[in-house]
Every structure is written in structure tokens, then in C-alpha cells.
Design a protein around this motif. Structure first.
Motif, PDB file in Angstrom:
ATOM      1  N   ILE A  49     -18.407 -63.240  56.689  1.00 39.76           N
ATOM      2  CA  ILE A  49     -19.438 -64.386  56.096  1.00 39.76           C
ATOM      3  C   ILE A  49     -18.161 -65.742  56.131  1.00 39.76           C
ATOM      4  O   ILE A  49     -17.479 -65.789  55.193  1.00 39.76           O
ATOM      5  CB  ILE A  49     -20.126 -64.384  54.935  1.00 39.76           C
ATOM      6  N   LYS A  60     -23.835 -70.204  53.762  1.00 43.94           N
ATOM      7  CA  LYS A  60     -23.168 -69.199  54.313  1.00 43.94           C
ATOM      8  C   LYS A  60     -23.471 -68.732  55.682  1.00 43.94           C
ATOM      9  O   LYS A  60     -25.018 -68.637  55.990  1.00 43.94           O
ATOM     10  CB  LYS A  60     -23.370 -67.904  53.438  1.00 43.94           C
ATOM     11  N   VAL A  62     -23.190 -65.861  58.895  1.00 42.02           N
ATOM     12  CA  VAL A  62     -22.595 -64.365  59.255  1.00 42.02           C
ATOM     13  C   VAL A  62     -21.859 -64.482  60.554  1.00 42.02           C
ATOM     14  O   VAL A  62     -22.808 -65.241  61.668  1.00 42.02           O
ATOM     15  CB  VAL A  62     -23.390 -63.582  59.338  1.00 42.02           C
ATOM     16  N   VAL A  85     -27.035 -66.888  57.121  1.00 41.36           N
ATOM     17  CA  VAL A  85     -27.657 -65.868  55.965  1.00 41.36           C
ATOM     18  C   VAL A  85     -29.178 -66.167  56.032  1.00 41.36           C
ATOM     19  O   VAL A  85     -29.802 -64.969  56.029  1.00 41.36           O
ATOM     20  CB  VAL A  85     -26.910 -65.729  55.037  1.00 41.36           C
ATOM     21  N   LEU A 129     -24.138 -59.433  51.398  1.00 45.69           N
ATOM     22  CA  LEU A 129     -25.646 -60.037  51.569  1.00 45.69           C
ATOM     23  C   LEU A 129     -26.405 -59.682  50.432  1.00 45.69           C
ATOM     24  O   LEU A 129     -27.253 -60.254  49.756  1.00 45.69           O
ATOM     25  CB  LEU A 129     -26.036 -59.768  52.964  1.00 45.69           C
TER      26      LEU A 129
END
Length: 135
Positions: A49, A60, A62, A85, A129
Motif C-alpha cells: 500500500i 491509500k 494498493v 483502497v 486493509l
């Protein structure tokens, strides 16, 4: 705090472009943070991340591998895949992790080692997450 230019690009889209205060990156050799005035560097990125900080707020994203380059022009991340995210389907991601685990049985040697390493990165993302969702 001084800002710098940050561009996060994947083959599908520009995931982020703008001036930021800080970016934290999941590097293959270890996670690292970039601030304005950072020394030039090129680093490989592992699945993880990317955390973008701007004006006290964090975003954020990924990423599933790629390259980060810090230069006098700022930071550019060329990601294999980049998904916010907020846009990530957690159930689908969990299904991907389960599928990766199921496929381990058919691998051996260095192929198994690489598959386990990638699975570990995905599980780390999944854990972060879940932790983020609880806050």
C-alpha cells in the motif's frame, strides 16, 4: 512543510497526480518514505500500500509491484496495478488470496518460493486493509 510533485501511474490509468507532503512506498528492499528534497533513487516496489499524505490527510493506494523513481522533478511510481483502497473490492481480493493459497500445492522449488513470497505480500495488504477498515 515543503511539497513535491507525485505521479502514480498504472497501465490502465493515472491513479494520482499532484503536489504532496509525503509518500510512503512498499519497496522490495524495505518500505521507505519520500519527502521534498529526497535524494535521487530508483527502487523496485513490492505488492503493498502506497500512502500519500497531503495537507494532513492520507490517501491509500494498493499497488501490485512496479518501480519508483525520485528525481529533482519529484516522485514517479510506475505501478503494475494501482487501485485506491476506497475502490478495492475486499471480497474479490480475499478470493484472490484464497486462490493463490490453493495453487501453492502445484508448485515446487524456486517457483514455490516466489509464490509464497507473493502470497505473503497479498496477505499483508489484506491485513492492513482489515486494520484500516476498523479505524
Amino acid at each position: 512543510m515543503a511539497t513535491f510533485r507525485f505521479d502514480l501511474v498504472s497501465p490502465e490509468k493515472i491513479a494520482f497526480s499532484g503536489d504532496v507532503d509525503q509518500v510512503d512506498i512498499p519497496g522490495v528492499e524495505g518500505d521507505f518514505g519520500v519527502l521534498a528534497g529526497h535524494a535521487p533513487v530508483v527502487a523496485a516496489i513490492r505488492p503493498g500500500i502506497v500512502t500519500v499524505t497531503k495537507g494532513g490527510k492520507q490517501q491509500k493506494v494498493v499497488v501490485l509491484g512496479g518501480i519508483a523513481e525520485v528525481s529533482d522533478k519529484g516522485l514517479t511510481v510506475l505501478a503494475d496495478v494501482a487501485t485506491s483502497v476506497a475502490d478495492l473490492d475486499a471480497a474479490q481480493f480475499a478470493q484472490t488470496v484464497a486462490s493463490m493459497e490453493a495453487q501453492l500445492a502445484g508448485k515446487q522449488g524456486s517457483e514455490l518460493d516466489r509464490a509464497i513470497e507473493r502470497l505473503d505480500h497479498f496477505k499483508s495488504i489484506q491485513q492492513e486493509l482489515q486494520t484500516t477498515a476498523m479505524h
